[in-house]
Design a protein around this motif. Structure first.
Motif, PDB file in Angstrom:
ATOM      1  N   SER A   9     -36.967  28.027  57.733  1.00  5.87           N
ATOM      2  CA  SER A   9     -36.098  28.634  57.028  1.00  5.87           C
ATOM      3  C   SER A   9     -34.788  27.950  57.031  1.00  5.87           C
ATOM      4  CB  SER A   9     -35.914  30.133  57.387  1.00  5.87           C
ATOM      5  OG  SER A   9     -35.464  30.528  58.839  1.00  5.87           O
ATOM      6  N   LEU A  10     -34.130  28.069  55.835  1.00  4.99           N
ATOM      7  CA  LEU A  10     -32.691  27.428  55.756  1.00  4.99           C
ATOM      8  C   LEU A  10     -31.823  28.379  54.703  1.00  4.99           C
ATOM      9  CD1 LEU A  10     -32.121  25.930  52.926  1.00  4.99           C
ATOM     10  CD2 LEU A  10     -33.306  24.136  54.069  1.00  4.99           C
ATOM     11  N   GLU A  11     -30.531  28.515  54.961  1.00  3.57           N
ATOM     12  CA  GLU A  11     -29.881  29.260  54.057  1.00  3.57           C
ATOM     13  C   GLU A  11     -28.367  28.633  53.903  1.00  3.57           C
ATOM     14  OE1 GLU A  11     -30.040  30.778  51.522  1.00  3.57           O
ATOM     15  OE2 GLU A  11     -28.670  32.618  51.444  1.00  3.57           O
ATOM     16  N   TRP A  12     -27.848  28.418  52.734  1.00  2.00           N
ATOM     17  CA  TRP A  12     -26.367  28.088  52.788  1.00  2.00           C
ATOM     18  C   TRP A  12     -25.568  29.227  53.120  1.00  2.00           C
ATOM     19  CZ3 TRP A  12     -24.685  23.158  52.405  1.00  2.00           C
ATOM     20  CH2 TRP A  12     -25.540  22.208  51.735  1.00  2.00           C
ATOM     21  N   ALA A  13     -24.527  28.750  54.037  1.00  2.00           N
ATOM     22  CA  ALA A  13     -23.407  29.896  54.326  1.00  2.00           C
ATOM     23  C   ALA A  13     -22.683  29.985  52.868  1.00  2.00           C
ATOM     24  CB  ALA A  13     -22.378  29.491  55.384  1.00  2.00           C
ATOM     25  N   THR A  14     -21.805  31.384  52.761  1.00  2.00           N
ATOM     26  CA  THR A  14     -21.055  31.534  51.562  1.00  2.00           C
ATOM     27  C   THR A  14     -19.708  30.933  51.818  1.00  2.00           C
ATOM     28  OG1 THR A  14     -22.267  33.442  51.327  1.00  2.00           O
ATOM     29  CG2 THR A  14     -20.370  33.471  50.010  1.00  2.00           C
ATOM     30  N   SER A  23     -24.328  37.178  53.233  1.00  2.80           N
ATOM     31  CA  SER A  23     -23.661  37.983  52.662  1.00  2.80           C
ATOM     32  C   SER A  23     -22.827  37.404  51.845  1.00  2.80           C
ATOM     33  CB  SER A  23     -22.954  39.003  53.465  1.00  2.80           C
ATOM     34  OG  SER A  23     -22.011  39.813  52.810  1.00  2.80           O
ATOM     35  N   PRO A  24     -22.619  37.894  50.499  1.00  2.34           N
ATOM     36  CA  PRO A  24     -21.633  37.160  49.677  1.00  2.34           C
ATOM     37  C   PRO A  24     -20.275  37.267  50.001  1.00  2.34           C
ATOM     38  CG  PRO A  24     -23.158  38.601  48.332  1.00  2.34           C
ATOM     39  CD  PRO A  24     -23.409  38.430  49.998  1.00  2.34           C
ATOM     40  N   SER A  25     -19.772  38.107  50.955  1.00  3.60           N
ATOM     41  CA  SER A  25     -18.543  38.329  51.624  1.00  3.60           C
ATOM     42  C   SER A  25     -18.122  36.979  52.559  1.00  3.60           C
ATOM     43  CB  SER A  25     -18.232  39.728  52.214  1.00  3.60           C
ATOM     44  OG  SER A  25     -19.211  39.572  53.595  1.00  3.60           O
ATOM     45  N   GLY A  26     -19.229  36.544  53.210  1.00  4.94           N
ATOM     46  CA  GLY A  26     -19.214  35.485  54.013  1.00  4.94           C
ATOM     47  C   GLY A  26     -19.140  35.762  55.383  1.00  4.94           C
ATOM     48  N   SER A  27     -19.063  37.098  55.845  1.00  5.83           N
ATOM     49  CA  SER A  27     -18.926  37.464  57.170  1.00  5.83           C
ATOM     50  C   SER A  27     -19.830  37.824  58.064  1.00  5.83           C
ATOM     51  CB  SER A  27     -18.038  38.965  56.871  1.00  5.83           C
ATOM     52  OG  SER A  27     -18.533  39.698  56.457  1.00  5.83           O
ATOM     53  N   SER A  28     -21.136  37.718  57.449  1.00  4.14           N
ATOM     54  CA  SER A  28     -22.283  37.971  58.350  1.00  4.14           C
ATOM     55  C   SER A  28     -23.441  37.383  57.608  1.00  4.14           C
ATOM     56  CB  SER A  28     -22.415  39.596  58.477  1.00  4.14           C
ATOM     57  OG  SER A  28     -22.581  40.156  57.250  1.00  4.14           O
ATOM     58  N   THR A  51     -20.823  35.936  61.327  1.00  5.09           N
ATOM     59  CA  THR A  51     -20.753  34.542  61.401  1.00  5.09           C
ATOM     60  C   THR A  51     -19.383  34.004  62.148  1.00  5.09           C
ATOM     61  OG1 THR A  51     -19.798  34.955  59.068  1.00  5.09           O
ATOM     62  CG2 THR A  51     -22.132  34.194  59.157  1.00  5.09           C
ATOM     63  N   LYS A  52     -18.504  34.817  62.401  1.00  6.15           N
ATOM     64  CA  LYS A  52     -17.314  34.582  63.155  1.00  6.15           C
ATOM     65  C   LYS A  52     -17.548  34.606  64.443  1.00  6.15           C
ATOM     66  CE  LYS A  52     -14.294  35.975  59.101  1.00  6.15           C
ATOM     67  NZ  LYS A  52     -13.155  36.822  58.704  1.00  6.15           N
ATOM     68  N   THR A  53     -17.994  35.690  65.301  1.00  5.07           N
ATOM     69  CA  THR A  53     -17.938  35.760  66.528  1.00  5.07           C
ATOM     70  C   THR A  53     -19.463  35.342  66.832  1.00  5.07           C
ATOM     71  OG1 THR A  53     -19.119  38.087  66.295  1.00  5.07           O
ATOM     72  CG2 THR A  53     -16.775  38.003  66.396  1.00  5.07           C
ATOM     73  N   VAL A  54     -20.321  34.923  65.915  1.00  4.61           N
ATOM     74  CA  VAL A  54     -21.734  34.380  66.254  1.00  4.61           C
ATOM     75  C   VAL A  54     -22.365  35.288  67.315  1.00  4.61           C
ATOM     76  CG1 VAL A  54     -22.903  32.327  66.782  1.00  4.61           C
ATOM     77  CG2 VAL A  54     -20.567  32.172  66.181  1.00  4.61           C
ATOM     78  N   LYS A  55     -22.384  36.554  66.906  1.00  8.85           N
ATOM     79  CA  LYS A  55     -22.901  37.718  67.741  1.00  8.85           C
ATOM     80  C   LYS A  55     -23.884  38.590  66.947  1.00  8.85           C
ATOM     81  CE  LYS A  55     -19.781  37.673  71.747  1.00  8.85           C
ATOM     82  NZ  LYS A  55     -18.710  38.464  72.331  1.00  8.85           N
ATOM     83  N   VAL A 102     -31.406  30.157  65.624  1.00 10.23           N
ATOM     84  CA  VAL A 102     -30.751  29.653  64.367  1.00 10.23           C
ATOM     85  C   VAL A 102     -29.686  28.656  64.838  1.00 10.23           C
ATOM     86  CG1 VAL A 102     -29.503  30.413  62.377  1.00 10.23           C
ATOM     87  CG2 VAL A 102     -31.459  31.711  63.272  1.00 10.23           C
ATOM     88  N   ARG A 103     -29.552  27.527  63.794  1.00 10.13           N
ATOM     89  CA  ARG A 103     -28.352  26.811  64.270  1.00 10.13           C
ATOM     90  C   ARG A 103     -27.575  26.815  63.068  1.00 10.13           C
ATOM     91  NH1 ARG A 103     -30.439  20.760  64.568  1.00 10.13           N
ATOM     92  NH2 ARG A 103     -32.494  21.511  64.058  1.00 10.13           N
ATOM     93  N   LEU A 104     -26.159  26.741  63.189  1.00  6.67           N
ATOM     94  CA  LEU A 104     -25.235  26.572  62.323  1.00  6.67           C
ATOM     95  C   LEU A 104     -24.744  25.169  62.151  1.00  6.67           C
ATOM     96  CD1 LEU A 104     -23.761  28.293  60.210  1.00  6.67           C
ATOM     97  CD2 LEU A 104     -21.776  28.584  62.182  1.00  6.67           C
TER      98      LEU A 104
END
Length: 618
Positions: free
Chosen positions: A331-336, A380-385, A418-422, A351-353
């Motif tokens: 699977s793949l997905e673009w970050a917001t 998430s459209p907010s880009g935080s998760s 996505t910020k804390t990667v937890k 999952v790799r960033l």
């Protein structure tokens, strides 16, 4: 031309014109060498060093010691720190340099001939490519103009979007809403009751059921007015406008409007004109995923061999990065935010960033060893998760009976920061943990819809991190699910071959149901020689909408198909066949901007087609 350049350089050398020699080489560097790629800079530098040595040797051979010393005096500041010239500063002070072991080779005829031939060959190859260099200025000018045009187009799109959103807000019927769905409805605000089953929906609202039903009926009337159009009359056309098809029948009885269309009393222009179709052919095996980033600038495509290509198509088609993976990717997905980051889900529980600009991995997250297959990712459209669907290894199916019973494969649905990667939390999947095949957020991230291997669609409230409702949607697995443009409904495609529209305000209630051919829903089959067959279960997006949500792009055996969405139970109206493929299309995406849009269709032979469409104003 090359002979004249060599003659001019030799004339400067023979006349001891050091200033003229330097100026002429600087001119060649500015006009020719500076346009070469960096890999050729070392070759140009070696030729320049040899040219200066050729000049010095000539001054010594002609006995002009004054010019020899002049060279080192004028060039000392430039050459003193260079290792290639460290031993050459003693040359004027050696009585017989041609007999010195360090310099004797440069006084031979063989060295001078070799240098002149090398310089001649280099310039000859360079001038064979001069037709490219001659147009360099025009290419740069055209690139600048196209970039400026793209910026203006994006600005116009933003202004149009802002104007449309303002118009939508002005037309809204304001109700007193729960906070977590305050901004979810694009065409009108309605209440979403946080219930988990249809029975709860009927028992928990007895007090105000009449008023709520009235609101729903009023909203349905308003929505139908927004979406309804006079029944179009179609006829078959081919050429620059693409292929116009008759409507596909729904599972319900044919309506009067579909009968009137088949009579062909009049003609109507198709909603899109196919301006062009390009091919991206860098993959060598079947495509699983093909997605455009949120800015519309980059595409990421993943094939079954685990090779990922990151590429652009505006102003030219160009590969930006190639990602190879030792472990299988699923699977793949673009970050917001930021949109240059790519999430890559593997088959070994990670999952790799990945940073597509720096071309390197930023993080590798260990999700769950017991559920190693990362089937779906959604940011998430907010880009935080982001949401991650992890599943256990699948058990082999038994027979070919239809409809096949849903496969009960264990799975988890997890939320990661996505910020804390937890990992933030694990969602509850009732009635039992099951593999989630597909996930999608609404426009502001307040809602998440999922489709699972047990045929159930689940709607999650992302403010409360709990299930709002769930219902059995398909006989067999749910392959693909998306919110409608107004976000009052959800569309899904399942293993049973059905394309269904669901009302999310009335749990489990269908608004329309269509039967699609197998080449639109999968599993996809590619036949080869000697009875060979390649079968691929859907992984990527099976359908996608245009910018207004009035048309849908689906897969087919020979290319993408575009349908016009109609309200109620009427059939989908097939309006354009994009074509161009020789193998079944397995995933699609639609990048829209102003009146032009790019449809991406990816197939089992590794080919990806980019069809540029022009929307016709109705």
């Amino acid at each position: 031309m090359v002979d004249k350049i060599i003659d001019q350089l030799q004339q400067f050398v023979q006349s001891f014109d050091l200033a003229g020699l330097k100026e002429y080489w600087l001119y060649l560097d500015k006009r020719l060498f500076s346009r070469l790629e960096d890999v050729y800079r070392s070759t140009v530098n070696k030729l320049r060093i040899s040219l200066y040595r050729y000049y010095i040797i000539n001054t010594v051979q002609k006995g002009n010691l004054e010019k020899t010393q002049e060279f080192f005096q004028k060039q000392a500041s430039e050459l003193q720190g260079q290792a290639e010239w460290r031993d050459w500063f003693i040359l004027p002070f050696i009585s017989s340099p041609e007999q010195n072991s360090a310099f004797c080779q440069y006084f031979s005829r063989q060295w001078s001939d070799t240098f002149l031939v090398s310089l001649h060959n280099f310039l000859s190859v360079l001038f064979q490519c001069m037709h490219i260099l001659d147009f360099d200025a025009e290419v740069q000018k055209m690139t600048c103009l196209m970039e400026e045009n793209e910026q203006l187009r994006q600005l116009l799109f933003a202004l149009q979007t802002e104007s449309r959103d303002q118009r939508d807000r002005d037309e809204m019927i304001h109700h007193k809403l729960p906070t977590y769905v305050q901004n979810m409805d694009r065409l009108g605000d309605t209440e979403l009751e946080p219930v988990s089953s249809q029975s709860q929906l009927s028992t928990n609202q007895s007090g105000n059921q009449n008023s709520r039903h009235k609101r729903i009926q009023d909203h349905e009337k308003e929505r139908k007015e927004l979406f309804s159009k006079p029944p179009p009359q179609t006829s078959e056309k081919k050429g620059e406008l693409g292929e116009v098809e008759p409507p596909i029948e729904s599972s319900s009885e044919p309506t009067d409007s579909s009968n009137s269309r088949s009579c062909g009393a009049s003609q109507e222009e198709p909603p899109f004109i196919k301006l062009s179709q390009e091919e991206y052919g860098e993959h060598h095996s079947s495509i699983m995923h093909c997605r455009v980033d949120c800015s519309g600038r980059r595409v990421a495509s993943l094939d079954v061999d685990g090779v990922i290509k990151v590429w652009s198509f505006n102003p030219i088609m160009q590969t930006k990065a190639t990602i190879m993976s030792k472990s299988p990717l699923m699977s793949l997905e673009w970050a917001t935010k930021p949109d240059r980051l790519l999430l890559l889900g593997s088959g070994v529980g990670t999952v790799r960033l990945y940073d597509t600009e720096a071309k390197k991995n930023l993080y590798e997250m260990n999700i769950d060893e017991a559920h190693p297959r990362i089937l779906s990712l959604a940011c998430s459209p907010s880009g935080s998760s982001f949401v991650c669907s992890a599943a256990a290894h699948s058990r082999s199916g038994s027979g070919e009976s239809a409809p096949r019973l849903p496969i009960t494969v264990s799975g988890q649905l997890l939320l990661w920061d996505t910020k804390t990667v937890k990992q933030q939390l694990q969602f509850s999947l009732e009635p039992e943990p099951v593999a989630i095949n597909c996930t999608a957020f609404n426009h502001n991230g307040n809602l998440l819809v999922t489709g699972a291997a047990d045929g159930v669609i689940r709607l999650f409230d992302m403010q409360r991190y709990e299930s709002a409702m769930s219902w059995r949607a398909h006989d067999g697995e749910v392959y693909s699910v998306e919110f409608s443009y107004d976000e009052n409904t959800v569309f899904s495609i399942g293993e049973d071959g059905k394309f269904i529209q669901w009302n999310i305000h009335r749990c489990g209630v269908k608004q329309s149901e269509q039967i699609l051919p197998q080449d639109a829903t999968g599993p996809f089959v590619l036949s080869g020689y000697s009875g060979y067959k390649q079968v691929q279960v859907p992984r990527g997006r099976l359908f996608t909408f245009d910018s207004e949500g009035q048309h849908v792009l689906t897969c087919s055996s020979s290319g993408g198909l575009i349908y016009r969405l109609a309200s109620g139970e009427s059939a989908l109206e097939r309006v354009l066949s994009l074509g161009g493929h020789k193998a079944p299309v397995v995933t699609v995406d639609w990048c829209s901007a102003v009146d032009c849009g790019t449809c991406l269709t990816a197939s089992m032979d590794g080919k990806i087609k980019l069809s540029t469409l022009l929307a016709q104003k109705s």
